[in-house]
Motif scaffolding. Structure first.
Motif, short mmCIF file in Angstrom:
data_model
loop_
_atom_site.label_atom_id
_atom_site.label_comp_id
_atom_site.label_asym_id
_atom_site.label_seq_id
_atom_site.Cartn_x
_atom_site.Cartn_y
_atom_site.Cartn_z
N MET A 1 0.91 -1.73 0.28
CA MET A 1 0.30 -0.39 -0.54
C MET A 1 1.08 1.42 -0.12
N PRO A 2 0.97 1.92 -0.85
CA PRO A 2 1.03 3.51 -0.77
C PRO A 2 0.73 4.23 0.62
N THR A 3 1.97 4.86 0.75
CA THR A 3 2.10 5.77 2.34
C THR A 3 1.97 7.42 1.56
N VAL A 4 1.34 8.34 2.88
CA VAL A 4 1.18 9.72 2.24
C VAL A 4 1.51 10.52 3.43
N THR A 5 2.55 11.82 2.84
CA THR A 5 3.13 13.21 3.10
C THR A 5 3.11 13.96 2.87
N ILE A 6 2.69 15.33 3.92
CA ILE A 6 2.70 16.78 3.56
C ILE A 6 4.04 17.43 3.76
N ASP A 7 3.62 17.83 2.40
CA ASP A 7 4.65 19.03 2.02
C ASP A 7 4.29 20.35 1.93
N GLY A 8 4.85 21.31 2.93
CA GLY A 8 4.42 22.46 2.47
C GLY A 8 4.06 23.19 3.70
N THR A 9 3.88 24.24 3.24
CA THR A 9 2.90 25.49 4.42
C THR A 9 1.59 26.49 3.53
N GLY A 10 0.62 27.49 3.91
CA GLY A 10 -0.10 27.52 3.15
C GLY A 10 -1.86 27.07 3.48
N ALA A 11 -2.70 27.53 2.83
CA ALA A 11 -3.48 27.47 3.55
C ALA A 11 -4.66 26.65 2.46
N ILE A 12 -3.59 25.90 0.88
CA ILE A 12 -4.52 25.60 0.45
C ILE A 12 -4.66 24.41 0.41
N GLN A 13 -4.60 23.13 0.58
CA GLN A 13 -3.91 21.40 0.44
C GLN A 13 -4.92 20.79 -0.68
N TYR A 14 -4.62 20.29 -1.27
CA TYR A 14 -4.47 19.04 -2.50
C TYR A 14 -3.68 18.07 -3.15
N VAL A 15 -3.90 16.93 -3.41
CA VAL A 15 -3.29 15.83 -3.45
C VAL A 15 -2.49 16.82 -5.36
N LYS A 16 -0.95 16.03 -4.49
CA LYS A 16 -0.05 17.11 -5.16
C LYS A 16 0.29 15.07 -6.71
N THR A 17 0.17 14.26 -5.93
CA THR A 17 0.23 13.14 -6.70
C THR A 17 -0.26 11.66 -5.80
N TRP A 18 -0.53 11.10 -6.64
CA TRP A 18 -1.60 10.44 -6.57
C TRP A 18 -1.21 8.69 -5.69
N GLY A 19 -1.79 7.95 -4.41
CA GLY A 19 -0.90 6.59 -4.57
C GLY A 19 -1.54 5.34 -5.60
N ARG A 20 0.02 5.10 -6.15
CA ARG A 20 -0.31 3.66 -6.27
C ARG A 20 0.49 2.46 -5.39
N PRO A 21 -0.52 1.14 -5.37
CA PRO A 21 -0.11 -0.05 -4.88
C PRO A 21 1.27 -0.19 -5.32
N GLY A 22 2.03 -0.61 -5.08
CA GLY A 22 2.56 -2.06 -5.55
C GLY A 22 2.24 -3.84 -5.09
N ARG A 23 3.09 -4.40 -5.45
CA ARG A 23 2.75 -5.65 -5.48
C ARG A 23 4.37 -6.88 -5.54
N SER A 24 3.86 -7.32 -4.71
CA SER A 24 5.09 -8.48 -4.63
C SER A 24 4.83 -10.09 -5.20
N GLU A 25 4.88 -11.03 -5.26
CA GLU A 25 4.80 -11.94 -5.52
C GLU A 25 5.79 -13.57 -5.33
N ILE A 26 5.36 -14.27 -4.89
CA ILE A 26 5.90 -15.58 -4.97
C ILE A 26 5.27 -17.04 -5.87
N TRP A 27 5.77 -17.50 -6.83
CA TRP A 27 5.51 -18.01 -7.65
C TRP A 27 5.44 -19.97 -7.30
N THR A 28 4.70 -20.82 -8.07
CA THR A 28 5.41 -22.06 -7.56
C THR A 28 4.66 -22.65 -9.39
N GLY A 29 5.74 -22.98 -9.45
CA GLY A 29 5.73 -23.82 -11.00
C GLY A 29 5.26 -24.86 -11.13
#
Length: 460
Positions: free
Chosen positions: A184-212
């Motif tokens: 799952m993506p994490t979130v941080t908040i940067d900067g100062t001011g009265a307006i907050q908005y999503v600058k970069t949307w989080g996208r989940p990663g993925r790890s896998e284990i394969w069995t042939g």
């Protein structure tokens, strides 16, 4: 008397009468023509047809006409066949080449004898060891820079101008079972001011284990898709040096004073932004509609005057959604920008509801009118604090209404005397060359593939 011979046989012919007047016998015979017989009219010339006279014999020109039509049809057919099978130019492995139009990739490879020029890939076990050489993909094909799946070789057509690349086949893995874990993506908040908005949307990663399924080997494939973490930006508005823009905003309305506030704004030629509460809009829909009709901007102050930071995720989402529903029902406008009660909207609140808002906006000039200090003090506080790009907090409530009606004309007049232009919140944001590209107050919802983030463990 000498005997003279006449040119006609005896007895001497006599004139006969009948239909059509007097006729000699021979003329009458000519008038009667036998059905099916062919007669030539010498006086009209051969082959000419006089009006009212029909030639019933065979037309010797018809065979030539049929022959001409047949030749034209064959020429047309040959032209169509040529057009449908004409050659077109493409680029093959960086070199000019030609192929029959609408040939498939498979036909191009076959027609040019390319099948033996490339080596097939190998069949690999899940741990990358080779199970069978040459049992992988037959070719690797790209068309205009995009890889073409093997099952599309027979259907992908070449129409001219394409860039086709054929190379050795790729290795393929054996069939295998996958045990996947989302990161799952994490979130941080940067900067100062009265307006907050999503600058970069989080996208989940993925790890896998394969069995042939062939080899029986189990292998940890690690991260197969990198996670993209979410970033919340916080900023103030910076206007051009020549622009002195200020946004007046009102909270907690509509109230019984809203329409009088709108009247003052109209008299002064000013538009403002109203952050409405859902329960107040339900109680006073006429005033909510009047705000929209006046051309002022509408945002949400949630459904009720409740601190969101102490609520669960479901409660936070309910406050925002119920508020938007109630405001839309009353005003006809669905708000997208949020002002949280008490300007309290935590990082956790962002993880709970960032898909429901376009931005979260507080203020950088607090009029203090909610303390009811009097109209003069409210006016002095606002006028003495504003700068270009300021967002001013005022209250549209029954407890502060009389004070607001007295202070608002003074605030507008004094700010305009100092060269300020009063605008809506969205107009203020658009005046900032950086924010106008990043903040869209009309857009709500996550992009495809994005997900709500989580707070990093060390910050929980």
């Amino acid at each position: 008397m000498p005997k003279r011979r006449t040119s006609y046989s005896s007895p001497r012919p006599t004139m006969r009468t009948g239909k059509g007047g007097y006729q000699l016998p021979q003329g009458r015979a000519r008038a009667r023509r036998r059905p099916g017989a062919t007669y030539l009219n010498h006086s009209q010339g051969f082959g000419r047809r006089r009006s009212g006279f029909r030639v019933s014999g065979p037309n010797t020109r018809k065979p030539y006409a049929y022959l001409a039509i047949g030749c034209a049809f064959l020429f047309f057919l040959a032209t169509v066949i040529w057009y449908l099978n004409r050659s077109v130019d493409i680029t093959y492995n960086g070199e000019p080449a030609s192929t029959r139009i609408n040939s498939t990739i498979a036909q191009f490879i076959e027609d040019n004898g390319l099948a033996e020029e490339y080596d097939s890939g190998n069949l690999l076990a899940v741990d990358d060891s080779v199970l069978e050489r040459g049992a992988g993909a037959r070719y690797t094909v790209t068309l205009n820079g995009e890889e073409v799946p093997a099952d599309a070789y027979e259907t992908t057509k070449l129409t001219g101008g394409e860039e086709l690349t054929v190379d050795d086949g790729a290795d393929v893995y054996e069939e295998h079972d996958v045990q996947a874990t989302d990161i799952m993506p994490t979130v941080t908040i940067d900067g100062t001011g009265a307006i907050q908005y999503v600058k970069t949307w989080g996208r989940p990663g993925r790890s896998e284990i394969w069995t042939g399924k062939v080899s029986g080997i189990t292998a940890d494939r690690g991260i197969v898709q990198e996670v993209v973490n979410c970033e919340i930006a916080q900023a103030s508005v910076f206007t051009e040096d020549s622009e002195k823009l200020v946004a007046l905003t009102f909270d907690e309305g509509p109230s019984s004073y809203t329409e009088q506030i709108l009247s003052i704004l109209s008299e002064k030629g000013v538009k403002a932004t109203f952050f409405l509460q859902g329960d107040a809009a339900e109680a006073n829909p006429t005033a909510a509609r009047a705000i929209a009709d006046a051309g002022c901007e509408i945002g949400s102050n949630t459904y009720s005057d409740t601190d969101l930071t102490g609520l669960s995720a479901d409660e936070v989402r309910s406050q925002i959604e119920r508020g938007a529903d109630a405001i839309e029902a009353a005003s006809g406008v669905r708000p997208t920008v949020l002002r949280a009660p008490y300007a309290s909207f935590s990082l956790e609140n962002w993880t709970q509801a960032m898909d429901l808002v376009s931005a979260v906006v507080s203020w950088n000039v607090d009029s203090g009118d909610w303390l009811v200090p009097g109209a003069d003090e409210v006016t002095d506080t606002v006028v003495g604090s504003v700068r270009a790009g300021s967002i001013v907090l005022l209250t549209d409530g029954d407890a502060t209404g009389e004070q607001t009606l007295e202070a608002l004309p003074q605030i507008i007049d004094r700010l305009q005397e100092e060269g300020y232009t009063l605008v809506t919140l969205s107009e203020l944001i658009k005046s900032d060359v950086d924010l106008r590209e990043e903040v869209d107050l009309t857009k709500v919802g996550m992009p495809e593939g994005a997900s709500l983030p989580v707070i990093p463990e060390e910050e929980e």
